[in-house]
Design a protein around this motif. Structure first.
Motif, PDB file in Angstrom:
ATOM      1  N   ASN A   1     118.635  -1.635   0.136  1.00 35.67           N
ATOM      2  CA  ASN A   1     119.246  -0.314  -0.015  1.00 35.67           C
ATOM      3  C   ASN A   1     120.418  -0.068   0.942  1.00 35.67           C
ATOM      4  O   ASN A   1     120.715   1.072   1.290  1.00 35.67           O
ATOM      5  CB  ASN A   1     118.205   0.809   0.092  1.00 35.67           C
TER       6      ASN A   1
ATOM      7  N   ALA B   1     120.655   2.924  -3.189  1.00 32.83           N
ATOM      8  CA  ALA B   1     119.300   2.812  -3.741  1.00 32.83           C
ATOM      9  C   ALA B   1     119.225   1.897  -4.955  1.00 32.83           C
ATOM     10  O   ALA B   1     118.225   1.204  -5.164  1.00 32.83           O
ATOM     11  CB  ALA B   1     118.757   4.191  -4.106  1.00 32.83           C
ATOM     12  N   ASN B   2     120.269   1.890  -5.792  1.00 28.40           N
ATOM     13  CA  ASN B   2     120.211   1.081  -7.019  1.00 28.40           C
ATOM     14  C   ASN B   2     120.895  -0.270  -6.876  1.00 28.40           C
ATOM     15  O   ASN B   2     121.058  -0.996  -7.859  1.00 28.40           O
ATOM     16  CB  ASN B   2     120.791   1.849  -8.209  1.00 28.40           C
TER      17      ASN B   2
ATOM     18  N   SER C   1     124.539   8.332  -8.447  1.00 28.20           N
ATOM     19  CA  SER C   1     123.454   7.566  -9.074  1.00 28.20           C
ATOM     20  C   SER C   1     122.338   7.283  -8.073  1.00 28.20           C
ATOM     21  O   SER C   1     121.151   7.295  -8.425  1.00 28.20           O
ATOM     22  CB  SER C   1     123.990   6.253  -9.644  1.00 28.20           C
ATOM     23  N   ASP C   2     122.720   7.037  -6.834  1.00 24.62           N
ATOM     24  CA  ASP C   2     121.720   6.823  -5.787  1.00 24.62           C
ATOM     25  C   ASP C   2     120.984   8.124  -5.481  1.00 24.62           C
ATOM     26  O   ASP C   2     119.773   8.122  -5.245  1.00 24.62           O
ATOM     27  CB  ASP C   2     122.393   6.269  -4.527  1.00 24.62           C
TER      28      ASP C   2
ATOM     29  N   ASN D   1     120.356  10.383  -7.603  1.00 25.21           N
ATOM     30  CA  ASN D   1     119.429  10.609  -8.707  1.00 25.21           C
ATOM     31  C   ASN D   1     118.126   9.830  -8.529  1.00 25.21           C
ATOM     32  O   ASN D   1     117.096  10.199  -9.089  1.00 25.21           O
ATOM     33  CB  ASN D   1     120.090  10.232 -10.030  1.00 25.21           C
ATOM     34  N   THR D   2     118.176   8.736  -7.768  1.00 28.64           N
ATOM     35  CA  THR D   2     116.954   8.015  -7.422  1.00 28.64           C
ATOM     36  C   THR D   2     116.220   8.728  -6.296  1.00 28.64           C
ATOM     37  O   THR D   2     114.990   8.824  -6.293  1.00 28.64           O
ATOM     38  CB  THR D   2     117.285   6.571  -6.997  1.00 28.64           C
TER      39      THR D   2
ATOM     40  N   HIS E   1     110.082   2.302  -0.316  1.00 25.77           N
ATOM     41  CA  HIS E   1     110.840   2.920  -1.400  1.00 25.77           C
ATOM     42  C   HIS E   1     112.339   2.730  -1.165  1.00 25.77           C
ATOM     43  O   HIS E   1     112.823   2.865  -0.044  1.00 25.77           O
ATOM     44  CB  HIS E   1     110.505   4.414  -1.476  1.00 25.77           C
TER      45      HIS E   1
ATOM     46  N   ALA F   1     114.761   4.618  -1.863  1.00 24.24           N
ATOM     47  CA  ALA F   1     115.439   5.836  -1.431  1.00 24.24           C
ATOM     48  C   ALA F   1     115.048   6.252  -0.013  1.00 24.24           C
ATOM     49  O   ALA F   1     115.523   7.275   0.480  1.00 24.24           O
ATOM     50  CB  ALA F   1     115.156   6.979  -2.397  1.00 24.24           C
TER      51      ALA F   1
END
Length: 297
Positions: free
Chosen positions: A168, A218-219, A227-228, A230-231, A244, A246
């Motif tokens: 990450n 994160a992605n 987008s990250d 949104n995670t 995790h 995130a």
């Protein structure tokens, strides 16, 4: 310098010199597999032991010695990284990287997380070799025992770009090729911005006294964007814990503290400078008040 080639300690149990130990004076040639152990004897005092394994039958391998910090786990007051994931029982025995899936039986002390090291022979998108390794809290990439301050990669001697990836954080790469062999010198990503390749943007985060990899990807698409977020958002709202993607500050839980790392990196459109790792995007603007969390600006 005293060494052996059969895996025996050059020092005897009574702190003498083992009868099979040899004095190092020039490079040695190996024609068979060997476990070389070395110690320095200086003024009657022995150094710690250093061990290198050579598997001649399996082909040539190079030694990699690297220092690198992760922004998320970095503690500026201590000048090292935290090990919350390990102490909390969240750090897995299996590597999270598909490029080199492997596992260990036990987790050594002082490990911050797994990272992936890769080598390229040219400045393009073709990795020649990948290995999942441990990153210790003092920024050293170490062996599976947690104490050996190098790893072996299955590649012949030669010049390589060194790439460091994290699940990450944004990947980084050396700005030029480094000569790797059985006696490779230490490469330090932590001392300056110029230690990492760039095509114009900062590749490393200034950590106030040191430099490290940008957090909050994160992605793993090589850029910090909405987008990250949104995670992150559903994980934070449900108070997710554990290993995790995130959990950007790497404390074992997804909270607003992670958003505080994400926010400046996203606003500045942080992206990996490693060729082929990201597509540049415009900075994102988020309104913390809409997240349902008590975020800092």
């Amino acid at each position: 310098i005293y060494f052996t080639t059969d895996g025996a300690d050059p020092r005897t149990t009574s702190s003498g010199i083992d009868s099979d130990a040899m004095t190092y004076s020039s490079p040695i040639t190996l024609t068979d597999n060997a476990i070389i152990k070395t110690r320095v004897l200086d003024g009657g005092e022995w150094s710690a032991i250093d061990t290198v394994e050579f598997d001649v039958s399996a082909g040539t391998a190079v030694v990699l010695r690297v220092k690198v910090f992760l922004e998320g786990a970095y503690d500026s007051s201590a000048g090292e990284m935290r090990t919350d994931l390990r102490s909390g029982g969240h750090l897995p025995l299996a590597s999270p990287y598909q490029e080199n899936p492997r596992s260990v039986l036990t987790m050594p002390a002082n490990i911050t997380d797994w990272v992936l090291v890769q080598l390229r022979s040219t400045n393009d998108v073709s990795e020649l070799t990948s290995r999942s390794v441990f990153l210790r809290n003092d920024c050293r990439i170490v062996g599976d025992d947690g104490t050996t301050e190098y790893v072996m990669l299955d590649s012949p001697d030669g010049p390589y770009y060194i790439i460091i990836k994290h699940r990450n954080h944004l990947a980084i790469m050396t700005p030029a090729t480094e000569a790797l062999n059985s006696f490779s010198t230490l490469y330090d990503f932590t001392g300056s911005q110029s230690a990492a390749y760039t095509d114009g943007s900062d590749a490393l985060k200034d950590l106030s006294g040191a430099f490290g990899m940008f957090s909050s990807d994160a992605n793993s698409d090589g850029q910090v964007t909405s987008s990250d977020f949104n995670t992150f958002l559903p994980a934070a709202r449900t108070a997710q814990q554990g290993y995790h993607v995130a959990d950007w500050n790497m404390d074992g839980q997804v909270t607003s503290s992670d958003f505080n790392l994400f926010n400046p990196n996203a606003r500045n459109a942080a992206n990996s400078q490693v060729p082929g790792e990201s597509a540049k995007t415009a900075p994102v603007k988020l309104r913390p008040a809409t997240t349902g969390l008590n975020h800092a600006n």
